[in-house]
Each structure stands twice: as structure tokens, then as C-alpha cells.
Design a protein around this motif. Structure first.
Motif, PDB file in Angstrom:
ATOM      1  N   TYR A  57       0.630  -1.271   0.036  1.00  0.00           N
ATOM      2  CA  TYR A  57       0.111   0.086   0.110  1.00  0.00           C
ATOM      3  C   TYR A  57       0.930   1.423  -0.079  1.00  0.00           C
ATOM      4  O   TYR A  57       0.239   2.295  -0.442  1.00  0.00           O
ATOM      5  CB  TYR A  57      -0.987   0.055   1.341  1.00  0.00           C
ATOM      6  N   ASP A 100      -8.109  -3.356   6.252  1.00  0.00           N
ATOM      7  CA  ASP A 100      -7.797  -3.900   5.046  1.00  0.00           C
ATOM      8  C   ASP A 100      -6.191  -4.020   4.773  1.00  0.00           C
ATOM      9  O   ASP A 100      -5.628  -3.008   5.235  1.00  0.00           O
ATOM     10  CB  ASP A 100      -8.499  -3.449   3.927  1.00  0.00           C
ATOM     11  N   ASP A 111      -3.845 -10.710   0.545  1.00  0.00           N
ATOM     12  CA  ASP A 111      -4.697  -9.635   0.747  1.00  0.00           C
ATOM     13  C   ASP A 111      -5.863 -10.039   1.546  1.00  0.00           C
ATOM     14  O   ASP A 111      -6.570 -11.029   1.348  1.00  0.00           O
ATOM     15  CB  ASP A 111      -5.420  -9.064  -0.819  1.00  0.00           C
ATOM     16  N   ALA A 112      -6.284  -9.518   2.565  1.00  0.00           N
ATOM     17  CA  ALA A 112      -7.505  -9.826   3.524  1.00  0.00           C
ATOM     18  C   ALA A 112      -7.855  -8.432   4.280  1.00  0.00           C
ATOM     19  O   ALA A 112      -7.305  -7.425   4.283  1.00  0.00           O
ATOM     20  CB  ALA A 112      -7.261 -10.980   4.218  1.00  0.00           C
ATOM     21  N   GLU A 207     -14.034 -10.302  -1.517  1.00  0.00           N
ATOM     22  CA  GLU A 207     -14.178  -9.296  -0.757  1.00  0.00           C
ATOM     23  C   GLU A 207     -15.446  -8.490  -0.635  1.00  0.00           C
ATOM     24  O   GLU A 207     -15.654  -7.472  -1.025  1.00  0.00           O
ATOM     25  CB  GLU A 207     -13.144  -7.995  -0.656  1.00  0.00           C
ATOM     26  N   GLU A 238     -12.669 -10.041   3.765  1.00  0.00           N
ATOM     27  CA  GLU A 238     -11.816 -10.392   2.444  1.00  0.00           C
ATOM     28  C   GLU A 238     -10.924 -11.468   2.965  1.00  0.00           C
ATOM     29  O   GLU A 238     -10.111 -11.454   3.992  1.00  0.00           O
ATOM     30  CB  GLU A 238     -11.023  -9.304   1.997  1.00  0.00           C
TER      31      GLU A 238
END
Ligand code: MG
Length: 253
Positions: A57, A100, A111-112, A207, A238
Motif C-alpha cells: 500500500y 484491509d 490480501d485480506a 471481498e 476479505e
């Protein structure tokens, strides 16, 4: 282009999935009334460094972003639901926090996201969160060869509609691999039996996210944080899921 992973590559994605899980679990444990969102971001950043990972990110700068994201977590509070930019805010009693997180380890991304309440929960918030979690579980259940991507979308939407929530399809799930976002798009609404076939080696982030009483979103002046148009609360769940010959593997479980 849709990339399929070999069983060995799916195995290589497990350390990233484990770190994503561990960070989200730790944040869930430490977040309480009075916790500053910036401290949650700093904790996640330290855990990335300790694990030898790379944030997905911090330098993320898509066409819709005003500037690089600059943080390692998305923290969306109450009527914010996606892409919440961590800022100097202390959590209050009853806040609904959606976190996130995506990270790269050994060259692979997972990714979750999860939502939870700090302090005393409002039952309606718990129902909203529970619906995103059940939608995610229903989607994972149909993430099998022989089904189509539309079966995942329809499973998500079915759970949401049964609880009376509407669905915004501006943002949804996506392929995951060497990069955070790839094909295919995994919409949170769609028709069963339509779209690309699900094949072993397909790895996708699924998600579901829903807003309590609207399907319209607005972007904050920070250029990132997305919140409901009517001030109602949002929740988001997600996981990164690998489709196999047998049961799906939830890499971020
Ligand atoms: Mg995510």
C-alpha cells in the motif's frame, strides 16, 4: 490476463497469507477504545519489517489516488468502508472498524480484510459484519472447478439481499499473485453460471462489503477514504483464496 499458479506456487504464497492473517489478528486484539489509527498502522508496519515483507500500500498510486497512499493499512471507521487512510483518530466506544491489509513476502502478495467493533457493539453493526462474513464464506464454498466466476458473485449477493442490504459493484475482488491487483475482477453481484470458469491455480481476493442503508459511496477530501453517501455504516470481509482440484485453500485464514 489471468495467471494460473502451479500447486507449488500456491504453496509459495502461504508465508504472505500467514503474515496477513497474523497482522489482522494482532490488530483485532490490540484495537480498543482510545487506540489511535496511526498506532495500528505503525504496529502493522513493524510486523512487516520483522517478517521481511514489503507493503503493497505505501507506494500505491493508482489513477484515482490523489498521491501515493503512504500507509501500510486501510482503516475505515463507521460510515467509511474502503480505502480508509489512517489518520490521527482515537477509536471511540462502539466504533465499527474495517481493516484491509495486503503484503508481499517472497515475491507473492496476499490480501485480506475484516471488520469489528471496539467497545460496546450496536446489534445492527454486528448483523452487518456477520452478513459480510457469511457472504465471504458462501463465496469460498463455491470457489471450485466446474463453477464460474458468476457463481461467486451470485453467492455474495444472495447473502446480502437475504438480509436486506443492497450492493455497490464499483469495487470488488480481484486476481492476486506477484502483484496485488490482477485479472479477473470478482464482482460482488452477478449471475450464477456466467463468466470465466474457475480453474485450479486461480488465486483471487474475494471481498464482500456492504453498507447498512445505501449502495452509494463518496470519496473524502483525502482522496482515498470511501464512505457511505447517507452516513450509514459499512463492513468488509476479505480473504485470498486459491482454487484447487479439491477444496479451496484460504491462504489468509
Ligand atoms: Mg484488500
Amino acid at each position: 490476463m489471468i495467471e494460473l499458479k502451479t500447486p507449488r506456487e500456491v504453496e509459495e504464497m502461504r508465508p504472505a497469507g500467514r503474515l496477513v492473517h497474523d497482522v489482522l489478528q494482532r490488530l483485532t486484539e490490540v484495537a480498543e477504545v482510545g487506540t489511535n489509527l496511526l498506532d495500528l498502522d505503525a504496529l502493522a508496519h513493524q510486523m512487516i519489517r520483522d517478517a521481511g515483507g514489503t507493503s503493497c500500500y505505501i507506494d500505491y498510486h493508482p489513477s484515482f489516488g490523489a498521491s501515493p497512499f503512504g500507509k501500510v493499512l486501510c482503516t475505515s471507521v463507521n460510515d467509511a468502508v474502503l480505502h480508509g487512510l489512517p489518520h490521527d483518530y482515537r477509536l471511540r466506544d462502539g466504533d465499527l472498524l474495517s481493516v484491509d491489509f495486503a503484503v508481499k513476502v517472497d515475491g507473492w502478495v496476499c490480501d485480506a480484510a475484516r471488520s469489528f467493533v471496539v467497545g460496546t457493539p450496536d446489534p445492527e453493526d454486528l448483523r452487518l459484519i456477520d452478513t459480510t462474513e457469511r457472504a465471504l464464506a458462501a463465496a469460498i464454498e463455491v470457489a471450485r472447478p466446474g463453477n464460474k466466476i458468476g457463481d461467486i458473485s451470485a453467492a455474495i449477493a444472495g447473502v446480502a439481499r437475504a438480509e436486506g442490504y443492497s450492493i455497490n459493484t464499483d469495487f470488488g475482488g480481484h486476481g492476486v499473485g506477484r502483484e496485488m491487483h490482477g485479472d479477473p475482477h470478482v464482482a460482488n453481484d452477478g449471475r450464477a453460471g456466467r463468466g470465466i470458469p474457475l480453474r485450479p491455480g486461480l488465486v483471487i481476493a474475494i471481498e464482500p462489503w456492504f453498507l447498512a442503508t445505501t449502495d452509494e459511496i463518496r470519496t473524502d477530501p483525502d482522496g482515498w477514504t470511501l464512505r457511505s453517501a447517507d452516513g450509514s455504516r459499512g463492513a468488509h470481509s476479505e480473504h485470498t483464496v486459491a482454487i484447487t482440484e479439491g477444496d479451496p485453500i484460504v491462504l489468509t485464514a
